[in-house]
Design a protein around this motif. Structure first.
Motif, PDB file in Angstrom:
ATOM      1  N   LEU A 261       0.838  -1.204   0.000  1.00  0.00           N
ATOM      2  CA  LEU A 261       0.000   0.000   0.000  1.00  0.00           C
ATOM      3  C   LEU A 261       0.873   1.255   0.000  1.00  0.00           C
ATOM      4  CD1 LEU A 261      -2.948  -0.613   2.513  1.00  0.00           C
ATOM      5  CD2 LEU A 261      -3.132  -0.170   0.070  1.00  0.00           C
TER       6      LEU A 261
ATOM      7  N   LEU B  50       2.260   1.843  -3.485  1.00  0.00           N
ATOM      8  CA  LEU B  50       1.253   2.408  -4.387  1.00  0.00           C
ATOM      9  C   LEU B  50       0.967   3.873  -4.042  1.00  0.00           C
ATOM     10  CD1 LEU B  50      -0.813   2.306  -6.624  1.00  0.00           C
ATOM     11  CD2 LEU B  50      -2.368   1.051  -5.130  1.00  0.00           C
ATOM     12  N   THR B  51       0.919   4.180  -2.744  1.00  0.00           N
ATOM     13  CA  THR B  51       0.715   5.567  -2.309  1.00  0.00           C
ATOM     14  C   THR B  51       1.833   6.458  -2.838  1.00  0.00           C
ATOM     15  OG1 THR B  51      -0.361   4.763  -0.287  1.00  0.00           O
ATOM     16  CG2 THR B  51       0.362   7.052  -0.277  1.00  0.00           C
TER      17      THR B  51
ATOM     18  N   LEU C 142      -6.736  10.231  -3.688  1.00  0.00           N
ATOM     19  CA  LEU C 142      -6.513   8.786  -3.655  1.00  0.00           C
ATOM     20  C   LEU C 142      -5.455   8.415  -2.620  1.00  0.00           C
ATOM     21  CD1 LEU C 142      -7.181   6.009  -4.873  1.00  0.00           C
ATOM     22  CD2 LEU C 142      -5.484   6.461  -6.661  1.00  0.00           C
TER      23      LEU C 142
ATOM     24  N   CYS D 197      -7.026   7.813   0.693  1.00  0.00           N
ATOM     25  CA  CYS D 197      -7.776   6.551   0.707  1.00  0.00           C
ATOM     26  C   CYS D 197      -6.830   5.353   0.839  1.00  0.00           C
ATOM     27  CB  CYS D 197      -8.610   6.417  -0.562  1.00  0.00           C
ATOM     28  SG  CYS D 197      -9.881   7.675  -0.731  1.00  0.00           S
ATOM     29  N   LEU D 198      -5.777   5.349   0.030  1.00  0.00           N
ATOM     30  CA  LEU D 198      -4.859   4.205   0.019  1.00  0.00           C
ATOM     31  C   LEU D 198      -4.187   3.994   1.375  1.00  0.00           C
ATOM     32  CD1 LEU D 198      -3.210   4.680  -3.492  1.00  0.00           C
ATOM     33  CD2 LEU D 198      -4.818   2.888  -2.828  1.00  0.00           C
ATOM     34  N   LYS D 199      -3.915   5.071   2.071  1.00  0.00           N
ATOM     35  CA  LYS D 199      -3.280   4.945   3.394  1.00  0.00           C
ATOM     36  C   LYS D 199      -4.174   4.177   4.366  1.00  0.00           C
ATOM     37  CE  LYS D 199      -0.299   9.020   3.203  1.00  0.00           C
ATOM     38  NZ  LYS D 199      -0.082  10.410   3.681  1.00  0.00           N
TER      39      LYS D 199
ATOM     40  N   ALA E 205      -9.710   2.239  -1.974  1.00  0.00           N
ATOM     41  CA  ALA E 205      -9.341   2.814  -3.265  1.00  0.00           C
ATOM     42  C   ALA E 205     -10.581   3.226  -4.036  1.00  0.00           C
ATOM     43  CB  ALA E 205      -8.538   1.811  -4.083  1.00  0.00           C
TER      44      ALA E 205
ATOM     45  N   HIS F 114     -11.743   3.813  -8.329  1.00  0.00           N
ATOM     46  CA  HIS F 114     -11.317   3.265  -9.631  1.00  0.00           C
ATOM     47  C   HIS F 114     -12.244   3.799 -10.715  1.00  0.00           C
ATOM     48  CE1 HIS F 114     -11.019   0.217 -12.818  1.00  0.00           C
ATOM     49  NE2 HIS F 114      -9.940  -0.268 -12.254  1.00  0.00           N
TER      50      HIS F 114
ATOM     51  N   ILE G 166      -4.056  -0.920  -8.320  1.00  0.00           N
ATOM     52  CA  ILE G 166      -5.243  -1.007  -7.456  1.00  0.00           C
ATOM     53  C   ILE G 166      -5.919  -2.360  -7.653  1.00  0.00           C
ATOM     54  CG2 ILE G 166      -7.593  -0.107  -7.150  1.00  0.00           C
ATOM     55  CD1 ILE G 166      -6.419   2.713  -7.739  1.00  0.00           C
TER      56      ILE G 166
ATOM     57  N   ILE H  54      -6.303  -4.325  -0.530  1.00  0.00           N
ATOM     58  CA  ILE H  54      -7.391  -3.337  -0.585  1.00  0.00           C
ATOM     59  C   ILE H  54      -8.686  -4.128  -0.477  1.00  0.00           C
ATOM     60  CG2 ILE H  54      -8.640  -1.726  -2.087  1.00  0.00           C
ATOM     61  CD1 ILE H  54      -5.889  -0.905  -3.240  1.00  0.00           C
TER      62      ILE H  54
END
Length: 856
Positions: free
Chosen positions: A399, A402-403, A416, A419-421, A425, A427, A439, A448
């Protein structure tokens, strides 16, 4: 009638079976709701009777009986998964259905000793083995596959969870094996968003070294050598472009999500039809796949093929349970498969929509993978952000990676990231491809858990989940059709991981297209049958053939209230008709136009007199009216009107020229998302265009655009069509710019403007008989827009399959591994590249290059 058939028919009609199933469904629904209502558990006799009925029903050829047998097993599994009797009987039912992926779920590590079932299992595994794979076809998949093998063209449909992609992958492997690698094969997907997903998957399943998988309509010189064969993954516009040039022949075309061809609201439908008619004219064998369409012959009819080779599959591979929770009226319902709906107790009602959504996900989602369909992009972001705010921070390396990717490649203030933290996610099509794919991967890995999305799921993106929450019964402003609803709802439940999935239609606000009229809106949920579908080409609805004649002659339509979408559809079909008439293409569009328009002959004569544009250019420009193309050809344009440089001023000059020549004020200013509401927007496009085609990375393009809006006090439309002055400190304004930049690069620069630029350049070359070998060469601005660069090496690398950012990375870091001759890549040292990347710190790049080259 055999004794077994008599038993099956009795079981299907027996009220006792219906009573038992209703009781079992009620037990499941109460359990799923986490309700305090006392469960009415099955008695021992009822439980054993249900198993016996499942055993009878699964032996039938009738899909209704087989679906009922599977439904019984899927519901009993929730309560009896540890019971040895259940394991034995469920194993028997699943073998009879040929549903091998579900056997592992039911048995786990248990070994069942039942010789008759085991022998049946072994026999089916032997006969129903998929080509070149360890996977086994289900009974219905095997039946379909055998039919396809014996056909020169075919059309089939099935539920979303049926495994249509697996069928196509298996068919490709069969064609390669049967024909000894003699053929080139193409897959047609509806949008660019799917190209990489499909091509990456194919690289993992096709292991024949003779085949290269390509996604651009240009075959690189490197791959033209030897006996190389190709599998192409194209959108309609890329297929048209490929077939317009002297390229290797395509022998088979597999059309995914074919129902998009029938849409009367999707402006890409005419392009889809146009591409298929060109393929038909080239004698390519066509195979169609679609979700839930009962009359699958409609696709074959549209392209003029015989209609015998079809199959509509109604058997489920995953069972589904349907709920409606109305947080406004405070009622919860379960829709039974085999009796009336019934009310349920639900404890999650609140007065705030975000709390209502959080309660539903927490109570019903229960730590499972959940998809939350929100319809609009704004809702999708808002609901994801509000839900994420209620969760603790997640400590997860993937994660975090990706962040960081989102912050580095988009913007550090992008929502986003927040959210990712939290492990959440969102989309939609407007996200960069590499972010979207990450994602999807983390959702499949269950890192996720909750993903909020728009209708991109309906484009065929492969994102199944245990539960799908449907917050809206529309796409944009249009109510969901039955095909679209069940295609969306069909994501509930993942074959190989779930026996069943849950569809939760959730009303959390009292707004239009948010289940605001349950008595009417819920019919689509209650009734699973999908009506026959057709195309406006066959129905002539709304005086279609009269109006496309009027479009061709630039005359008013028969109705004053024609929406912008309808106008675009009529204009596009008018352009395609013009091409069919001038090229003497035998098509349903041309023949029905001649029959359905009293002025048909006069209009075709008008076209023949008007037109000076070559057929090849007409074919590639089906979204531009013939009238304008001929005006451009007869105008006083000169080769020097195409800028030689690619700065801001050059881009603005070119855009202004296109705006005037193709009358964008009339043709492109209407609708909800116009290309050019007025001429002022061209300045913004010039900023975007000059950055994009000069190879700037997306994060720098976003920063440059933010500075442009800030320094010039530009206005943006945040919501409800209201314009406000852009403020650099306002996070919502920054996010608005980020989303617009990514969407406009993809949909405006690389699609709409590129088509106009290509047409303009092609017409100039014809007008002045310019070819590439002459001293005066017109710059290929359409290539600059498509590839996002003027650098020929980066273009070459993209043609090999690398994404733009990876192509730039390879040019900057590893160019010495590529052998160039006159600017063309003729060889590259793949093994050395792999070794060097493995020893480097470029882990992200190594992973993406590995996927592209199929290193595994």
């Amino acid at each position: 009638m055999t004794f077994l058939n008599k038993l099956v028919n009795r079981a299907l009609k027996d009220p006792y079976v219906s009573t038992l199933l209703k009781k079992l469904e009620m037990q499941y629904a109460i359990h799923f709701m986490g309700s305090n209502t006392t469960l009415q558990s099955l008695t021992e006799k009822e439980y054993l009777d249900l198993l016996r009925f499942a055993d009878i029903l699964c032996r039938s050829e009738k899909y209704e009986a087989r679906n009922k047998a599977y439904k019984i097993i899927s519901l009993l599994y929730v309560f009896y998964s540890d019971d040895q009797m259940f394991k034995l009987q469920a194993y028997n039912v699943l073998v009879k259905l040929g549903n091998f992926p579900s056997i592992k779920i039911v048995l786990g590590e248990t070994e069942v000793k039942a010789d008759e079932i085991i022998i049946d299992h072994i026999v089916k595994e032997t006969y129903q083995a998929a080509p070149g794979s360890s996977k086994i076809f289900t009974d219905t998949q095997y039946k379909l596959f055998e039919k396809m093998k014996d056909s020169n063209h075919f059309s089939f449909s099935g539920p979303t969870s049926f495994g249509k992609s697996f069928i196509f992958e298996s068919f490709i492997k069969y064609l390669i094996e049967k024909r000894n690698g003699a053929d080139n094969i193409a897959l047609l997907v509806p949008t660019r968003a799917l190209i990489n997903q499909v091509s990456t998957k194919l690289k993992t399943v096709v292991n024949n070294e003779k085949y290269k998988i390509l996604t651009k309509p240009i075959v690189p010189l490197l791959y033209k050598q030897g006996e190389t064969r190709f599998i192409f993954v194209f959108t309609p516009e890329r297929l048209i472009s490929y077939l317009s040039e002297n390229n290797p022949v395509i022998n088979y075309l597999l059309v995914d999500e074919a129902h998009k061809l029938l849409s009367d609201t999707d402006t890409r439908a005419p392009l889809f039809y146009h591409a298929l008619m060109i393929a038909k004219r080239k004698s390519i064998n066509l195979y169609f796949s679609s979700p839930n369409v009962p009359n699958t012959e409609v696709f074959l009819q549209l392209v003029g093929n015989s209609v015998e080779e079809t199959l509509a599959i109604k058997e489920n591979s995953v069972a589904q349970n349907r709920f409606f929770i109305d947080c406004i009226e405070k009622q919860a319902l379960y829709f039974s498969e085999y009796s009336e709906e019934f009310a349920l107790e639900y404890s999650g009602y609140a007065s705030d929509p975000h709390i209502n959504l959080k309660n539903a996900i927490d109570i019903l989602g229960r730590n499972n993978p959940n998809i939350i369909y929100c319809n609009t992009k704004d809702d999708t972001i808002l609901y994801a952000l509000e839900y994420a705010r209620t969760l603790p921070l997640r400590n997860n390396y993937e994660l975090e990676q990706l962040t960081n990717l989102v912050q580095e490649t988009m913007h550090e203030e992008y929502y986003l990231v927040d959210c990712l933290k939290k492990g959440v996610a969102y989309h939609f099509g407007g996200l960069p491809q590499r972010v979207r794919e990450k994602i999807e991967l983390l959702f499949q890995k269950r890192i996720i858990k909750n993903i909020f999305c728009t209708s991109t799921l309906l484009e065929g993106v492969n994102l199944p989940a245990k539960n799908i929450f449907i917050l809206s019964n529309a796409i944009g402003l249009t109510k969901l059709s039955k095909i679209d609803f069940w295609n969306l709802a069909g994501r509930a439940g993942r074959l190989t991981e779930d026996l069943s999935g849950n569809i939760i239609c959730l009303r959390i606000v009292n707004k239009r297209n948010r289940w605001e009229d349950p008595s009417k809106d819920l019919q689509i949920v209650k009734d699973k049958s999908v009506e026959k579908v057709s195309s406006v080409l066959m129905t002539n609805q709304g005086k279609f053939y009269t109006n496309i004649g009027r479009s061709i002659k630039n005359e008013p339509f028969t109705r004053k209230t024609v929406t912008d979408n309808e106008k675009r559809m009529l204009d596009s079909y008018g352009n395609i008709l013009a091409y069919h008439a001038l090229s003497k293409t035998d098509s349903i569009l041309r023949s029905k136009f001649i029959d359905g328009n009293t002025h048909a002959k006069e209009i075709i004569t008008y076209l023949e007199k008007l037109n000076k544009v070559p057929e090849k250019i007409l074919s590639q420009s089906s979204t531009i009216k013939l009238l304008y193309q001929n005006k451009v050809l007869s105008s006083s344009i000169k080769p020097m009107d195409i800028p030689k440089e690619t700065g801001y001023g050059d881009c603005l000059s070119l855009l202004n020229k296109l705006y005037d020549l193709y009358d964008w004020q009339r043709e492109e200013s209407g609708g909800r998302n116009p290309l050019a509401r007025n001429r002022n927007v061209l300045e913004y496009y010039a900023v975007l265009m000059s950055s994009w085609i000069n190879s700037q990375p997306v994060n720098l393009i976003i920063k440059r655009t933010i500075n442009y809006f800030d320094e010039n006090n530009k206005e943006i439309s945040i919501s409800n069509g209201e314009f406000v002055t852009f403020q650099k400190e306002n996070r919502a304004h920054i996010n608005h710019i980020v989303n617009n930049v990514i969407s406009d690069i993809e949909n405006v620069l690389r699609f709409k403007i590129k088509i106009y630029v290509k047409n303009y350049v092609d017409l100039l070359k014809i007008k002045y008989q310019i070819n590439e070998e002459e001293i005066v060469v017109i710059p290929n601005w359409d290539n600059f827009l498509e590839y996002g660069t003027t650098d020929n090496i980066i273009i070459e690398l993209q043609n090999l399959g690398f994404q733009r950012h990876i192509a730039t990375f390879l040019k900057n870091k590893y160019l010495e591994l590529f052998v160039l001759e006159k600017g063309v890549i003729i060889d590259f040292q793949e093994n050395e590249l792999k070794e060097k990347l493995q020893r480097s710190n470029f882990t992200q790049e190594y992973e993406e290059i590995s996927n592209t080259l199929g290193w595994g």
